[in-house]
Design a protein around this motif. Structure first.
Motif, PDB file in Angstrom:
ATOM      1  N   LYS A  16       0.649  -1.306   0.227  1.00  8.34           N
ATOM      2  CA  LYS A  16       0.204  -0.225  -0.133  1.00  8.34           C
ATOM      3  C   LYS A  16       0.900   1.372  -0.030  1.00  8.34           C
ATOM      4  O   LYS A  16       0.296   2.480   0.132  1.00  8.34           O
ATOM      5  CB  LYS A  16      -0.780   0.152   1.114  1.00  8.34           C
ATOM      6  CG  LYS A  16      -2.302  -0.819   1.079  1.00  8.34           C
ATOM      7  CD  LYS A  16      -3.258  -0.285   0.374  1.00  8.34           C
ATOM      8  CE  LYS A  16      -4.471  -1.064   0.444  1.00  8.34           C
ATOM      9  NZ  LYS A  16      -5.531  -0.765  -0.584  1.00  8.34           N
ATOM     10  N   SER A  53      -7.749  -5.580   7.817  1.00  6.08           N
ATOM     11  CA  SER A  53      -8.303  -6.370   6.647  1.00  6.08           C
ATOM     12  C   SER A  53      -9.117  -5.525   5.888  1.00  6.08           C
ATOM     13  O   SER A  53      -8.791  -5.410   4.474  1.00  6.08           O
ATOM     14  CB  SER A  53      -9.342  -7.470   7.191  1.00  6.08           C
ATOM     15  OG  SER A  53     -10.348  -7.076   7.474  1.00  6.08           O
ATOM     16  N   GLU A  54      -9.855  -4.514   6.159  1.00  3.10           N
ATOM     17  CA  GLU A  54     -10.503  -3.428   5.447  1.00  3.10           C
ATOM     18  C   GLU A  54      -9.679  -2.397   4.734  1.00  3.10           C
ATOM     19  O   GLU A  54      -9.806  -2.338   3.612  1.00  3.10           O
ATOM     20  CB  GLU A  54     -11.562  -2.830   6.042  1.00  3.10           C
ATOM     21  CG  GLU A  54     -12.782  -3.440   6.663  1.00  3.10           C
ATOM     22  CD  GLU A  54     -13.715  -2.789   7.637  1.00  3.10           C
ATOM     23  OE1 GLU A  54     -13.347  -1.990   8.282  1.00  3.10           O
ATOM     24  OE2 GLU A  54     -14.673  -3.450   8.161  1.00  3.10           O
ATOM     25  N   TYR A  56      -6.654  -3.003   3.983  1.00  2.00           N
ATOM     26  CA  TYR A  56      -5.696  -3.732   2.818  1.00  2.00           C
ATOM     27  C   TYR A  56      -6.524  -4.347   1.851  1.00  2.00           C
ATOM     28  O   TYR A  56      -5.965  -4.920   1.090  1.00  2.00           O
ATOM     29  CB  TYR A  56      -4.812  -4.879   3.393  1.00  2.00           C
ATOM     30  CG  TYR A  56      -3.682  -4.188   4.399  1.00  2.00           C
ATOM     31  CD1 TYR A  56      -3.115  -2.865   4.052  1.00  2.00           C
ATOM     32  CD2 TYR A  56      -3.133  -4.642   5.616  1.00  2.00           C
ATOM     33  CE1 TYR A  56      -1.917  -2.291   4.968  1.00  2.00           C
ATOM     34  CE2 TYR A  56      -2.094  -4.229   6.387  1.00  2.00           C
ATOM     35  CZ  TYR A  56      -1.669  -2.757   5.967  1.00  2.00           C
ATOM     36  OH  TYR A  56      -0.712  -2.343   6.845  1.00  2.00           O
ATOM     37  N   ASN A  57      -7.987  -4.417   2.147  1.00  2.00           N
ATOM     38  CA  ASN A  57      -8.682  -4.942   1.102  1.00  2.00           C
ATOM     39  C   ASN A  57      -8.469  -6.555   0.993  1.00  2.00           C
ATOM     40  O   ASN A  57      -8.590  -6.983   0.169  1.00  2.00           O
ATOM     41  CB  ASN A  57      -8.656  -4.386  -0.100  1.00  2.00           C
ATOM     42  CG  ASN A  57      -9.902  -4.658  -0.868  1.00  2.00           C
ATOM     43  OD1 ASN A  57     -11.018  -4.877  -0.377  1.00  2.00           O
ATOM     44  ND2 ASN A  57      -9.746  -4.061  -2.271  1.00  2.00           N
TER      45      ASN A  57
END
Length: 70
Positions: A16, A53-54, A56-57
């Motif tokens: 990211k 988790s959200e 980093y998708n």
């Protein structure tokens, strides 16, 4: 090879293009907390795992278990 959680968190953060400081700000935790997570000296609590988790998708499963490609 099994990737540990710390390695996985570091890899995802780097993908990211985020600094530890940037992630810490985004997550509302200290830079030290991020350092501890990435070096397996501590682990994010469930709320932070969900946030990660959200951010980093990825699914929680992918986050915790690492890359499961064979």
């Amino acid at each position: 090879m099994k990737v540990n959680l710390g390695e996985q968190l570091e890899k995802l953060r780097e993908e990211k293009k985020m600094s530890r400081e940037g992630l810490a700000g985004e997550m509302n935790v200290s830079r030290q907390a991020v350092y501890k997570w990435e070096n397996n000296k501590g682990y994010p609590d469930i709320e932070n795992l969900i946030k990660l988790s959200e951010l980093y998708n990825v699914t929680l499963d992918e986050l915790i278990k690492g890359d499961q490609s064979f």
